[in-house]
Design a protein around this motif. Structure first.
Motif, mmCIF file in Angstrom:
data_model
loop_
_atom_site.group_PDB
_atom_site.id
_atom_site.type_symbol
_atom_site.label_atom_id
_atom_site.label_comp_id
_atom_site.label_asym_id
_atom_site.label_seq_id
_atom_site.Cartn_x
_atom_site.Cartn_y
_atom_site.Cartn_z
ATOM 1 N N UNK A 163 35.958 59.823 61.523
ATOM 2 C CA UNK A 163 36.680 58.572 61.818
ATOM 3 C C UNK A 163 35.763 57.581 62.538
ATOM 4 N N UNK A 164 34.899 58.105 63.413
ATOM 5 C CA UNK A 164 33.963 57.217 64.132
ATOM 6 C C UNK A 164 32.987 56.566 63.150
ATOM 7 N N UNK A 165 32.493 57.376 62.194
ATOM 8 C CA UNK A 165 31.551 56.852 61.189
ATOM 9 C C UNK A 165 32.199 55.757 60.335
ATOM 10 N N UNK A 166 33.450 56.019 59.911
ATOM 11 C CA UNK A 166 34.126 55.077 59.003
ATOM 12 C C UNK A 166 34.505 53.781 59.727
ATOM 13 N N UNK A 167 34.956 53.899 60.977
ATOM 14 C CA UNK A 167 35.497 52.729 61.676
ATOM 15 C C UNK A 167 34.420 51.802 62.233
ATOM 16 N N UNK A 168 33.208 52.346 62.438
ATOM 17 C CA UNK A 168 32.152 51.508 63.031
ATOM 18 C C UNK A 168 31.736 50.386 62.081
ATOM 19 N N UNK A 169 31.313 49.281 62.667
ATOM 20 C CA UNK A 169 30.835 48.146 61.877
ATOM 21 C C UNK A 169 29.316 48.244 61.787
ATOM 22 N N UNK A 197 26.374 51.710 54.664
ATOM 23 C CA UNK A 197 27.626 51.578 53.911
ATOM 24 C C UNK A 197 27.920 52.805 53.046
ATOM 25 N N UNK A 198 26.872 53.322 52.392
ATOM 26 C CA UNK A 198 27.079 54.469 51.495
ATOM 27 C C UNK A 198 27.562 55.682 52.290
ATOM 28 N N UNK A 199 26.933 55.951 53.445
ATOM 29 C CA UNK A 199 27.337 57.096 54.284
ATOM 30 C C UNK A 199 28.785 56.904 54.739
ATOM 31 N N UNK A 200 29.152 55.668 55.091
ATOM 32 C CA UNK A 200 30.536 55.395 55.501
ATOM 33 C C UNK A 200 31.512 55.691 54.359
ATOM 34 N N UNK A 201 31.143 55.270 53.157
ATOM 35 C CA UNK A 201 31.981 55.534 51.971
ATOM 36 C C UNK A 201 32.148 57.016 51.718
ATOM 37 N N UNK A 202 31.040 57.765 51.883
ATOM 38 C CA UNK A 202 31.082 59.224 51.661
ATOM 39 C C UNK A 202 31.929 59.918 52.725
ATOM 40 N N UNK A 203 31.839 59.433 53.972
ATOM 41 C CA UNK A 203 32.663 60.001 55.042
ATOM 42 C C UNK A 203 34.153 59.746 54.762
ATOM 43 N N UNK A 204 34.454 58.547 54.232
ATOM 44 C CA UNK A 204 35.841 58.227 53.867
ATOM 45 C C UNK A 204 36.328 59.158 52.758
ATOM 46 N N UNK A 205 35.443 59.423 51.788
ATOM 47 C CA UNK A 205 35.794 60.332 50.684
ATOM 48 C C UNK A 205 36.085 61.736 51.218
ATOM 49 N N UNK A 206 35.234 62.211 52.131
ATOM 50 C CA UNK A 206 35.413 63.560 52.682
ATOM 51 C C UNK A 206 36.720 63.653 53.472
ATOM 52 N N UNK A 207 37.012 62.627 54.255
ATOM 53 C CA UNK A 207 38.263 62.627 55.006
ATOM 54 C C UNK A 207 39.469 62.550 54.058
ATOM 55 N N UNK A 208 39.325 61.776 52.989
ATOM 56 C CA UNK A 208 40.385 61.684 51.974
ATOM 57 C C UNK A 208 40.646 63.020 51.306
ATOM 58 N N UNK A 220 43.642 49.557 54.885
ATOM 59 C CA UNK A 220 42.856 48.627 54.049
ATOM 60 C C UNK A 220 41.363 48.828 54.291
ATOM 61 N N UNK A 221 41.012 48.970 55.565
ATOM 62 C CA UNK A 221 39.610 49.182 55.922
ATOM 63 C C UNK A 221 39.107 50.498 55.330
ATOM 64 N N UNK A 222 39.955 51.533 55.377
ATOM 65 C CA UNK A 222 39.591 52.850 54.829
ATOM 66 C C UNK A 222 39.306 52.749 53.328
#
Length: 658
Positions: free
Chosen positions: A521-527, A533-544, A573-575
């Motif tokens: 969540x920390x990785x995805x929410x940080x600006x 961006x790619x790592x954030x997207x992958x973290x979102x996928x893993x959490x999903x 929306x951000x997720x």
């Protein structure tokens, strides 16, 4: 002919240019009006001698006259030969190769003159009929002229040849010409003729092309042959690539068996000539054309079967383990073996049994993996080994089990180097490329295999003396949280996403560690900057994945609670926006195109082909799952349970009937 002296020698001045133009005009008048054949022949011979120096003038003034000669003076092979040579000179319009600008201008003129010539389709028909003449001075310039016309106006000339009665057959006869120069130039003509034209490719194949070309390759000495072998292989490639009908014809004609001798290498493979390297490279590419992943699965499978039965695969594996083979041939052999075994259980089983001639003998798979995780090895070789490993595991549950077993406590042999040890070593080395390759290789051992995903949860790693071992799953997340290179983190995230997909037990193990969800969540929410961006997207996928495949067995990390966390800490929306970063990445679409990992540089090595397919499937279902209410989730669970009960009743009833 005194007026020729001024233009035939000396420097070209404006006066000489004018004199040349006048001379050409006079010669054209003589060709058109002379009643004696000898006079016409002399005039055409003079035009030929001027046609390179005064190409434009001869083309614009003499072309119609030369075509007329071809039509009316066919009984005289000498004048026909001169006319064809002259036409060839003005169409090829060869300029000084050192002057690039002049070469481009010359090519443009050649295209224009070719276009003028073929405006009358009868001119190509006439040329085809002239190729029936056996006289060397007619046939050879005729072959060269038609080849040049095909280079400049391929589609138009191909269409004319296609509708000409016996057009292709006449050109195929060139392969049987006893004069090597005509046969060899005939090969170049057929290469141009068959480019990107499936209809002509089929006709050429049914004119016994495969038999004829394979005979020439054998006569010329297979891989040890000269440039003629190269030309034959290029023509075979034209006939077979993307042409399913010809590929089937090649297999049904038992021509695959005739390829085996091409790959017979000796013990000493040092000092290969550049031509031999080129020939072997083309031979390997030809094998790959027949078993390419883009071919219809049935056709590929059939060719793979033939290659095993005739010993071709075995021969390729000998090259794979031979010493002294040039590096680029070794790399292409690995890629070829990859596609010969991909998805074929028999071939995969054979490959698993191949041992390197070392003391003690080691499995070929282990020797190849040693190269993959060795940062001193060439990048293209490491990519080829990864592809070979992926193809070995493709639709091969038995092979997947064997690889995972080398990591399990009960099967580890402390004295032997195993595939599992090499992959773990690569996964946690300081080289980010090794990390990525090992992570992707391990992910392929888990693809569509729930059993192995569960088995891998048993793997424990000793991190340091005195400390208790940690699970492989946890060690992957530990390294992620240490903020290593983007390539390393993307590789590990691909492995974790593959591992947890469709495996609720693995999801539970992952969620059991209290630090994992806060990290994601920390990785995805940080600006963060664009490079993250790619790592954030992958973290979102893993959490999903942790939400979608969650069995609600952990009270603090149920589907509902994770969704609430996303809404509170990240925002829905951000997720979904961060999740979309994956497919929007510049390297995603390239990796999605074909299974083979091809990258222009190590920095571009981010996506695996199979992973892109997984993302495509998961992105939609995860987005839906995030927006679903808890009531909808409950209803869905109830429907699932009732369907499972129904299936159990049906299977129980079937067993009773038996």
């Amino acid at each position: 002919m005194n007026f020729l002296r001024g233009v035939m020698g000396g420097q070209q001045t404006s006066g000489a240019q004018q004199s040349g133009t006048q001379t050409i005009q006079k010669l054209c008048d003589r060709v058109a009006s002379a009643t004696l054949l000898d006079d016409r022949r002399d005039a055409v011979r003079a035009l030929k001698s001027l046609s390179k120096k005064y190409c434009f003038e001869v083309a614009t003034q003499a072309m119609d006259h030369l075509i007329n000669v071809l039509q009316t003076d066919r009984s005289d092979s000498e004048i026909i030969g001169y006319a064809l040579d002259t036409l060839y000179n003005i169409m090829s319009n060869e300029a000084d190769e050192t002057d690039e600008n002049q070469q481009i201008a010359s090519d443009d003129l050649g295209v224009q003159f070719s276009e003028t010539f073929i405006k009358q389709q009868d001119n190509i028909t006439l040329l085809l009929s002239l190729l029936e003449e056996f006289d060397f001075h007619v046939r050879w310039p005729g072959v060269k002229l038609l080849t040049t016309l095909l280079k400049h106006q391929s589609t138009q000339v191909q269409q004319i040849v296609l509708v000409s009665p016996m057009g292709v057959s006449r050109l195929m006869d060139l392969l049987d010409d006893s004069r090597e120069v005509i046969r060899n130039d005939g090969l170049l003509l057929l290469q141009q003729l068959t480019k990107s034209n499936a209809a002509i490719q089929k006709i050429v194949a049914f004119e016994n092309a495969f038999e004829r070309l394979l005979d020439i390759i054998t006569e010329e000495g297979n891989g040890d042959g000269g440039i003629v072998v190269e030309d034959c292989l290029l023509l075979l490639q034209n006939l077979l690539k993307y042409n399913n009908s010809n590929q089937n014809f090649f297999k049904e004609g038992s021509y695959i068996q005739r390829m085996k001798p091409w790959f017979e290498v000796g013990d000493d493979n040092s000092g290969w000539s550049a031509q031999k390297v080129t020939n072997l490279h083309l031979m390997l590419q030809l094998v790959r054309v027949l078993v390419s992943p883009v071919n219809p699965p049935g056709a590929t499978s059939s060719c793979q079967k033939s290659m095993f039965q005739c010993g071709l695969l075995q021969q390729l594996c000998i090259i794979l383990m031979a010493t002294g083979v040039p590096a680029d041939i070794l790399t292409e052999t690995i890629n070829t073996v990859s596609e010969v075994i991909r998805g074929s259980q028999v071939n995969q089983d054979y490959f698993a049994s191949v041992n390197a001639p070392s003391n003690p003998p080691r499995p070929a798979i282990v020797v190849l993996l040693m190269s993959m995780v060795n940062e001193r090895q060439p990048f293209v070789l490491r990519c080829a080994v990864l592809y070979c490993f992926q193809c070995f595991l493709y639709k091969n549950q038995k092979g997947q089990g064997e690889i995972v077993a080398t990591l399990l406590p009960s099967t580890i042999d402390a004295n032997a180097l195993s595939a599992g040890q090499l992959l773990c070593g690569g996964l946690f080395s300081t080289d980010s490329l090794s990390n990525w390759c090992a992570a992707v290789a391990l992910a392929h051992a888990l693809l569509d295999n729930a059993t192995q995903k569960e088995q891998l949860l048993r793997v424990q790693l000793a991190t340091s003396i005195g400390n208790p071992p940690v699970s492989l799953l946890q060690q992957c997340t530990n390294i992620l949280s240490q903020g290593s290179k983007v390539q390393t983190r993307v590789g590990l995230l691909m492995l974790l996403c593959t591992w947890l997909t469709n495996c609720p037990i693995a999801v539970t193990h992952f969620l059991h560690n209290a630090a994992n969800v806060p990290f994601l969540t920390a990785q995805i929410s940080e600006n963060l900057g664009e490079e993250e961006h790619l790592v954030q997207g992958m973290c979102a996928l893993l959490l999903g994945i942790c939400i979608y495949y969650n069995d609600n067995s952990l009270e603090n990390n149920t589907k509902d609670k994770l969704k609430q966390l996303i809404e509170k800490r990240i925002g829905k929306e951000n997720f979904t926006e961060k999740l979309g970063f994956i497919t929007k990445h510049e390297f995603y679409s390239k990796a999605a195109q074909k299974p083979q990992p091809i990258f222009s540089s190590p920095d571009h090595m981010l996506f695996d082909h199979e992973f892109t397919k997984l993302v495509k499937e998961l992105e939609v279902v995860i987005t839906k799952a995030i927006y679903k209410s808890s009531e909808e989730d409950k209803k869905e669970e109830e429907v699932k349970k009732s369907l499972e009960q129904h299936d159990n009743i049906v299977s129980h009833y079937k067993k009773k009937k038996k």
